[in-house]
Design an enzyme around this catalytic site. Structure first.
Site, PDB file in Angstrom:
ATOM      1  CG  ASP A 165      -1.863   1.094   1.328  1.00 29.83           C
ATOM      2  OD1 ASP A 165      -2.291   1.591   0.271  1.00 29.83           O
ATOM      3  OD2 ASP A 165      -2.188   1.507   2.458  1.00 29.83           O
ATOM      4  CG  ASN A 400       4.361  -4.602   7.051  1.00 33.23           C
ATOM      5  OD1 ASN A 400       4.163  -4.312   8.231  1.00 33.23           O
ATOM      6  ND2 ASN A 400       3.454  -4.386   6.110  1.00 33.23           N
ATOM      7  CD  GLU A 401      -0.263  -5.699   7.258  1.00 33.93           C
ATOM      8  OE1 GLU A 401      -0.726  -5.639   6.112  1.00 33.93           O
ATOM      9  OE2 GLU A 401      -0.712  -5.044   8.196  1.00 33.93           O
ATOM     10  CG  ASN A 451       0.978  -3.871  11.110  1.00 37.93           C
ATOM     11  OD1 ASN A 451       1.689  -3.421  12.008  1.00 37.93           O
ATOM     12  ND2 ASN A 451       1.434  -4.103   9.892  1.00 37.93           N
ATOM     13  CE1 TYR A 453      -4.298   0.866  10.117  1.00 35.54           C
ATOM     14  CE2 TYR A 453      -3.428  -1.361   9.865  1.00 35.54           C
ATOM     15  CZ  TYR A 453      -3.259   0.020   9.818  1.00 35.54           C
ATOM     16  OH  TYR A 453      -2.029   0.544   9.472  1.00 35.54           O
ATOM     17  CE1 TYR A 457      -8.663  -0.391   5.193  1.00 35.05           C
ATOM     18  CE2 TYR A 457      -7.036  -0.951   6.859  1.00 35.05           C
ATOM     19  CZ  TYR A 457      -7.391  -0.265   5.712  1.00 35.05           C
ATOM     20  OH  TYR A 457      -6.473   0.533   5.079  1.00 35.05           O
ATOM     21  CD  GLU A 489       1.193  -0.907   9.442  1.00 37.02           C
ATOM     22  OE1 GLU A 489       0.033  -0.972   8.986  1.00 37.02           O
ATOM     23  OE2 GLU A 489       2.199  -1.238   8.797  1.00 37.02           O
ATOM     24  CD1 TRP A 534      -0.984   3.215   8.183  1.00 33.76           C
ATOM     25  CD2 TRP A 534       1.140   2.686   8.663  1.00 33.76           C
ATOM     26  NE1 TRP A 534      -0.321   3.035   6.997  1.00 33.76           N
ATOM     27  CE2 TRP A 534       0.988   2.711   7.263  1.00 33.76           C
ATOM     28  CE3 TRP A 534       2.393   2.395   9.206  1.00 33.76           C
ATOM     29  CZ2 TRP A 534       2.046   2.440   6.394  1.00 33.76           C
ATOM     30  CZ3 TRP A 534       3.433   2.123   8.338  1.00 33.76           C
ATOM     31  CH2 TRP A 534       3.250   2.141   6.946  1.00 33.76           C
ATOM     32  CE  LYS A 554      -5.815   3.286   7.564  1.00 41.22           C
ATOM     33  NZ  LYS A 554      -5.705   3.077   6.104  1.00 41.22           N
TER      34      LYS A 554
HETATM   35  C1  GCB Z   1      -1.216  -2.157   6.776  1.00 47.13           C
HETATM   36  C2  GCB Z   1       0.044  -2.065   6.007  1.00 47.13           C
HETATM   37  C3  GCB Z   1       0.344  -0.651   5.551  1.00 47.13           C
HETATM   38  C4  GCB Z   1      -0.929   0.016   5.034  1.00 47.13           C
HETATM   39  C5  GCB Z   1      -1.931   0.064   6.168  1.00 47.13           C
HETATM   40  C6  GCB Z   1      -3.277   0.690   5.750  1.00 47.13           C
HETATM   41  O1  GCB Z   1      -1.454  -3.043   7.536  1.00 47.13           O
HETATM   42  O2  GCB Z   1       1.142  -2.600   6.688  1.00 47.13           O
HETATM   43  O3  GCB Z   1       1.325  -0.698   4.554  1.00 47.13           O
HETATM   44  O4  GCB Z   1      -0.688   1.285   4.518  1.00 47.13           O
HETATM   45  O5  GCB Z   1      -2.199  -1.236   6.611  1.00 47.13           O
HETATM   46  O6  GCB Z   1      -3.420   1.900   5.850  1.00 47.13           O
HETATM   47  O7  GCB Z   1      -4.141  -0.049   5.313  1.00 47.13           O
END
Ligand code: GCB
Length: 580
Positions: A165, A400-401, A451, A453, A457, A489, A534, A554
């Site tokens: 991303d 990462n991820e 990470n 969210y 999401y 994140e 993040w 973000k």
């Molecule tokens: C994540 C990723 C990061 C993205 C972020 C997002 O988990 O590691 O690269 O930019 O989410 O904003 O979705």
């Protein structure tokens, strides 16, 4: 590989500036001999180095294929008897380099320094340096692009077709340095430090092409020692009484000088600022100099309008000023190694850095897996080799991820973990994951980095439910692995200037409330040893429905570094917590 420096024994000049540039979508350049000079081509345009090419022109934003760069230089006066090296701070992604029409070599992978010996090919008059760069998205690269199976990728069908991303900027991203070193010289230095009561113990291991007539002496401030030479290594141990240990609050640096001598005459000298500190994981704690430490800060990007991913010193300085203003003490070099000058500043200003390789968006389909592992091994080696002497670097992140859904990622990561530990037994090693309890490799990594969210999401617009899910994930992951957790994140997009009462998604209020709620949940859990929001700043992405204006919003600062509501909120909370 030692960062170049200028002193009475070694020098460097920066070849940055306006180079000639030409794209080569048909890939005919090599066959047509462009390495002997693209200057004659009609399509040739001036380009700034360092900087990505994508935002410098109007027509090539999404172009990632072959592109040719060239510059001419004269050998500086007095360099005739030196060994001359051409060093690239970073070229994304593939680089092929020719000097005066002869190939010097190639390098794969962006964000890493590489160098070629140029001595035999140099002329005293104008030298021609030509570089072919290719930044295409491809399945067999790391990071990969164009992955079409949803099992293997979060991101499908974007423009450009990334599996990650952020925008895949391409070009010569960091300075190109022409360096002179003595024929016999210090090739590498590794510094490790320990604490014994009030004293600091410093071990300095040097590597070079010396012989029995040589000696190596080291000095840390006023403390001196002679190194013991065994073959090509030289080792010295020093005790610094009543040492000042390096930490964010007191980033004290000592001056290390290493000298190479022959029959009592100095042949080479290298100086390096060093910090005396220890870092370790102990149960649920992360200990800096034996004391628990808590990381407050951000995941970031090297990203700025027009330069793309190119080094821009004023932006680096500004970012540290903003980190200081907001009360942060830490960041992760998401999702690739950052430029070396930025890490030198982190040493000096006192930031705790998780240094990450470029292994973002990894997937484990058997096809091409061996090649991806080989590249990840190379990236791990290059990263540790480059950043090992920075006191600011407190941990290595090897991915990462990753799409760890097939099970075969466990031996893959075990191999990388073992390699990192072999190269550097002094720092914790981790990966960053969004799979929580399902990331089986956390069983052997030293730290758990997550990470999360929830409330963005998922549980969209439902902050309270999101916070509850966040807390549940933290507890379950801790219960499973019993290791300290860094939330690497968490965050929400906020379009600058969009306000809503009550808060709603994409408003500055929602982002500020989201971050404050996450901080409160972490505050209830002593096993959480770090929080990286993040992101520090908005940044450019590929085009897709999730990213209006091809921007990830973000950031708590805008892309041009203006604070949003969340930045003020964070400053209030972090400064209250730290009493600063
Ligand atoms: C994540 C990723 C990061 C993205 C972020 C997002 O988990 O590691 O690269 O930019 O989410 O904003 O979705």
């Amino acid at each position: 590989m030692l960062y170049p420096q200028t002193n009475p024994f070694r020098q460097f000049v920066d070849l940055s500036g306006y180079w000639d540039f030409c794209i080569d979508p048909e890939e005919v350049g090599e066959q047509e001999g462009w390495f002997e000079g693209i200057g004659r081509l009609a399509a040739n345009r001036p380009i700034a180095v360092p900087a990505s090419w994508n935002d410098q022109f109007v027509e090539w934003r999404d172009y990632l294929g072959d592109a040719w760069y060239q510059t001419r230089f004269h050998l500086p006066w007095g360099w005739e008897d030196k060994r001359v090296i051409i060093r690239f701070g970073s070229v994304n992604y593939l680089a092929d380099v020719w000097l005066n029409g002869t190939k010097l070599g190639s390098h794969e992978g962006g964000h890493m320094a590489f160098a070629f010996e140029a001595t035999p090919l140099l002329k005293n008059e104008a030298n021609l340096l030509v570089v072919r760069v290719n930044g295409a998205m491809a399945l067999d690269r790391v990071p990969p692009g164009t992955v079409q199976d949803p099992l293997d990728s979060h991101q499908i069908g974007l423009l450009p077709d990334t599996t990650f991303d952020f925008f895949p900027f391409a070009g010569i991203h960091r300075p190109v340095l022409l360096c002179a070193v003595p024929q016999m010289h210090i090739e590498d230095i590794t510094v490790t430090t320990e604490i014994e009561g009030e004293n600091g113990r410093v071990q300095i291991t040097c590597f070079g092409n010396w012989n029995s007539r040589n000696s190596v002496r080291v000095q840390v401030n006023e403390h001196k020692a002679n190194a013991e030479l065994t073959g090509e290594t030289a080792v010295a141990n020093l005790t610094i009484p009543n040492a000042k240990f390096w930490s964010p609050k007191s980033p004290h640096l000592y001056d290390l000088a290493v000298e190479l001598l022959e029959d009592g005459q100095i042949l080479d000298r290298y100086t390096l600022p060093i910090g005396i500190r220890t870092i370790e994981v102990d149960g649920d704690k992360l200990l800096l100099n034996g004391e628990p430490v808590f990381l407050r800060g951000f995941g970031r990007h090297e990203d700025f309008p027009i330069v793309g991913r190119g080094t821009l010193p004023a932006v680096t300085v500004k970012d540290y000023a903003l980190l200081d203003w907001i009360g942060a003490n830490s960041f992760r070099t998401s999702h690739y190694p950052y430029d070396e000058e930025a890490l030198q500043l982190a040493d000096r200003l006192g930031y705790l850095v998780i240094s990450e390789t470029a292994a973002v968006g990894l997937f484990f389909h058997e096809e091409g897996l061996a090649r991806r592992l080989k590249l990840c091994r190379q990236y791990t080696r290059e990263l540790i080799d480059r950043d090992k002497n920075h006191p600011s670097v407190i941990a290595w992140s090897l991915a990462n991820e990753a799409r760890s859904v097939r099970g075969n990622e466990v031996p893959f990561f075990r191999e990388l973990y073992d390699l990192a530990k072999e190269l550097d037994p002094t720092r914790p090693v981790t990966i960053v994951s969004d799979l929580f309890t399902a990331e089986a490799s956390f069983a052997f990594f030293d730290l758990v980095c997550l990470n999360i969210y929830r409330g963005w999401y998922q549980e969209m617009g439902r902050l309270e439910q999101g916070f509850a899910e966040f807390g549940r994930i933290l507890d379950a992951t801790h219960a499973k692995f019993g290791k300290p957790i860094i939330v690497t994140e968490f965050g929400a997009d906020a379009i600058p200037g969009h306000h809503a009462l009550p808060a709603e998604m994409f408003s500055e209020e929602y982002q500020a409330d989201f971050i404050a709620g996450y901080l409160a949940e972490m505050g209830k859990r002593p096993f959480v040893v770090g929080q990286h929001v993040w992101n520090m700043c908005d940044f450019k992405t590929a085009q897709g429905v999730k990213r209006p204006n091809a921007i990830n919003y973000k950031g708590v600062f805008t892309r041009d570094r203006r604070p949003k509501l969340a930045a003020h909120k964070l400053k209030e909370i972090w400064r209250l917590e730290t009493g600063d």
